[in-house]
Scaffold this motif. Sequence first.
Motif, mmCIF file in Angstrom:
data_model
loop_
_atom_site.group_PDB
_atom_site.id
_atom_site.type_symbol
_atom_site.label_atom_id
_atom_site.label_comp_id
_atom_site.label_asym_id
_atom_site.label_seq_id
_atom_site.Cartn_x
_atom_site.Cartn_y
_atom_site.Cartn_z
ATOM 1 N N TRP A 109 9.189 4.739 6.291
ATOM 2 C CA TRP A 109 9.144 5.474 7.556
ATOM 3 C C TRP A 109 7.700 5.595 8.054
ATOM 4 O O TRP A 109 7.415 5.366 9.232
ATOM 5 C CB TRP A 109 9.783 6.861 7.376
ATOM 6 N N ALA A 110 6.774 5.941 7.150
ATOM 7 C CA ALA A 110 5.373 6.123 7.525
ATOM 8 C C ALA A 110 4.746 4.811 7.995
ATOM 9 O O ALA A 110 3.868 4.816 8.856
ATOM 10 C CB ALA A 110 4.582 6.706 6.365
ATOM 11 N N SER A 111 5.202 3.699 7.447
ATOM 12 C CA SER A 111 4.631 2.403 7.848
ATOM 13 C C SER A 111 4.963 2.076 9.304
ATOM 14 O O SER A 111 4.272 1.294 9.944
ATOM 15 C CB SER A 111 5.122 1.290 6.933
ATOM 16 N N ARG A 112 6.020 2.683 9.834
ATOM 17 C CA ARG A 112 6.414 2.444 11.223
ATOM 18 C C ARG A 112 5.842 3.478 12.185
ATOM 19 O O ARG A 112 6.089 3.397 13.380
ATOM 20 C CB ARG A 112 7.939 2.438 11.325
ATOM 21 N N GLN A 113 5.098 4.447 11.675
ATOM 22 C CA GLN A 113 4.543 5.500 12.538
ATOM 23 C C GLN A 113 3.179 5.113 13.064
ATOM 24 O O GLN A 113 2.445 4.407 12.487
ATOM 25 C CB GLN A 113 4.450 6.822 11.798
ATOM 26 N N ILE B 127 3.581 12.369 3.663
ATOM 27 C CA ILE B 127 3.489 13.791 3.337
ATOM 28 C C ILE B 127 2.754 14.525 4.449
ATOM 29 O O ILE B 127 3.198 15.576 4.923
ATOM 30 C CB ILE B 127 2.804 14.010 1.972
ATOM 31 N N ALA B 128 1.627 13.968 4.886
ATOM 32 C CA ALA B 128 0.842 14.623 5.938
ATOM 33 C C ALA B 128 1.653 14.745 7.227
ATOM 34 O O ALA B 128 1.695 15.814 7.849
ATOM 35 C CB ALA B 128 -0.443 13.843 6.185
ATOM 36 N N LEU B 129 2.313 13.669 7.633
ATOM 37 C CA LEU B 129 3.109 13.699 8.860
ATOM 38 C C LEU B 129 4.326 14.608 8.709
ATOM 39 O O LEU B 129 4.701 15.319 9.644
ATOM 40 C CB LEU B 129 3.552 12.285 9.238
ATOM 41 N N VAL C 244 16.098 11.737 11.526
ATOM 42 C CA VAL C 244 14.895 10.914 11.672
ATOM 43 C C VAL C 244 15.010 9.653 10.812
ATOM 44 O O VAL C 244 14.588 8.577 11.224
ATOM 45 C CB VAL C 244 13.635 11.726 11.278
ATOM 46 N N ILE C 245 15.584 9.784 9.618
ATOM 47 C CA ILE C 245 15.796 8.644 8.721
ATOM 48 C C ILE C 245 17.240 8.639 8.250
ATOM 49 O O ILE C 245 17.916 9.670 8.291
ATOM 50 C CB ILE C 245 14.838 8.658 7.497
ATOM 51 N N ASN D 109 0.839 -1.207 0.000
ATOM 52 C CA ASN D 109 0.000 0.000 0.000
ATOM 53 C C ASN D 109 0.871 1.253 0.000
ATOM 54 O O ASN D 109 0.636 2.184 0.753
ATOM 55 C CB ASN D 109 -0.935 -0.019 1.207
ATOM 56 N N GLU D 110 1.845 1.284 -0.898
ATOM 57 C CA GLU D 110 2.839 2.361 -0.892
ATOM 58 C C GLU D 110 2.230 3.736 -1.166
ATOM 59 O O GLU D 110 2.637 4.724 -0.561
ATOM 60 C CB GLU D 110 3.948 2.065 -1.909
#
Length: 77
Positions: free
Chosen positions: A73-77, A15-17, A52-53, A6-7
């Motif tokens: 990164w977002a998948s781990r948030q 983007i939102a974060l 952060v990354i 679900n990339e």
Amino acid sequence: MKKLKNEKELVKKAIALGVEYGEKRGVVEFEATDSANDKLEYIYRLFVHDGVIQPLPEEQVSQKAIQHRLAMWASRQ
């Protein structure tokens, strides 16, 4: 680089974060007319600067690689 299931959704979440992170930190104000690619690159550079990354090797930096890195990164948030 294995594509995530679900990339696209994860890139939108990144983007939102990232926009929220940058604005909360006070270093950027994004406009509605800013393209997604511009936002992604700025967020990527900001996250690398802040630690952060992990950065990509400079010769491997591309829009596709940035999207994938931020989606991971977002998948781990």
